[in-house]
Design an enzyme around this catalytic site. Sequence first.
Site, PDB file in Angstrom:
ATOM      1  N   GLY A  10       0.815  -1.206   0.000  1.00 37.29           N
ATOM      2  CA  GLY A  10       0.000   0.000   0.000  1.00 37.29           C
ATOM      3  C   GLY A  10       0.851   1.259   0.000  1.00 37.29           C
ATOM      4  N   ALA A  11       0.183   2.391  -0.097  1.00 38.53           N
ATOM      5  CA  ALA A  11       0.866   3.677  -0.053  1.00 38.53           C
ATOM      6  C   ALA A  11       1.576   3.837   1.289  1.00 38.53           C
ATOM      7  CB  ALA A  11      -0.142   4.812  -0.250  1.00 38.53           C
ATOM      8  N   ARG A  12       2.817   4.313   1.238  1.00 39.17           N
ATOM      9  CA  ARG A  12       3.635   4.559   2.430  1.00 39.17           C
ATOM     10  C   ARG A  12       3.866   3.300   3.275  1.00 39.17           C
ATOM     11  NH1 ARG A  12       6.195   8.521   0.696  1.00 39.17           N
ATOM     12  NH2 ARG A  12       5.334  10.596   0.893  1.00 39.17           N
ATOM     13  N   SER A  16       9.255   1.025  -1.330  1.00 38.32           N
ATOM     14  CA  SER A  16      10.391   1.577  -2.076  1.00 38.32           C
ATOM     15  C   SER A  16      11.702   1.337  -1.339  1.00 38.32           C
ATOM     16  CB  SER A  16      10.203   3.070  -2.348  1.00 38.32           C
ATOM     17  OG  SER A  16       9.169   3.274  -3.280  1.00 38.32           O
ATOM     18  N   ALA A  34      12.926   5.683 -13.004  1.00 34.82           N
ATOM     19  CA  ALA A  34      11.869   6.481 -12.377  1.00 34.82           C
ATOM     20  C   ALA A  34      10.734   6.708 -13.366  1.00 34.82           C
ATOM     21  CB  ALA A  34      12.433   7.819 -11.918  1.00 34.82           C
ATOM     22  N   HIS A  50      13.070  11.209  -2.614  1.00 27.47           N
ATOM     23  CA  HIS A  50      13.497   9.873  -3.052  1.00 27.47           C
ATOM     24  C   HIS A  50      14.953   9.901  -3.510  1.00 27.47           C
ATOM     25  CE1 HIS A  50      10.381   6.605  -3.524  1.00 27.47           C
ATOM     26  NE2 HIS A  50       9.665   7.565  -2.956  1.00 27.47           N
ATOM     27  N   ARG A  53      17.373  10.261  -0.561  1.00 32.98           N
ATOM     28  CA  ARG A  53      17.471   9.033   0.226  1.00 32.98           C
ATOM     29  C   ARG A  53      18.347   8.004  -0.466  1.00 32.98           C
ATOM     30  NH1 ARG A  53      12.206   6.836   0.379  1.00 32.98           N
ATOM     31  NH2 ARG A  53      12.783   5.487  -1.328  1.00 32.98           N
ATOM     32  N   ARG A  54      18.273   7.940  -1.784  1.00 31.69           N
ATOM     33  CA  ARG A  54      19.007   6.911  -2.526  1.00 31.69           C
ATOM     34  C   ARG A  54      20.512   7.097  -2.455  1.00 31.69           C
ATOM     35  NH1 ARG A  54      14.939   7.739  -6.364  1.00 31.69           N
ATOM     36  NH2 ARG A  54      16.349   8.776  -7.805  1.00 31.69           N
TER      37      ARG A  54
END
Length: 168
Positions: A10-12, A16, A34, A50, A53-54
């Site tokens: 689900g979302a959040r 990822s 992406a 994003h 964070r990567r």
Amino acid sequence: MSRIVLVTGGARSGKSAVAEERTLRLGSPAVYIATAEAHDAEMAERIAAHRARRGPQWQTVAAPLDLPGALAATEGAPRLVDCLTLWLSNLMLAGRDTAQARQALAAALGAARSPVVLVTNEVGWGIVPDNPLGRRFRDEAGLLGQRVAAIADEVCLVACGLPLMLKG
């Protein structure tokens, strides 16, 4: 070694982050494909978060519509596709044939020689959308997830940041 890995949730849910960690275990540097487009400030902030964070061990390739082409062009390194549901919404908004796109993606994944980790959202667990486009999107996302899961060597469901292996 698994060649095709699908991470769903689900979302959040943390999917990822789980997918990023899984991809880097397959090798580094890795390619982040992406599918998101920054059509507004809020989405631009999400994309920037994003990227931050990567970190530097990722090469980013934008593929809002031509995901099969991006997969073919990035052979050699582990690839992370984030995410299939954004790709699907891009296709639908562009008036593309989603059944043909599913078929092209399946062919690209079948031809892949280096690992691919794909992220998708589970969108059918909530309320039934109140409009035809929302219902079509929900249905198309379900069909896309099923098609990729059938091809995948591993399928992982993420809930509350915790991965649960469904296949593999």
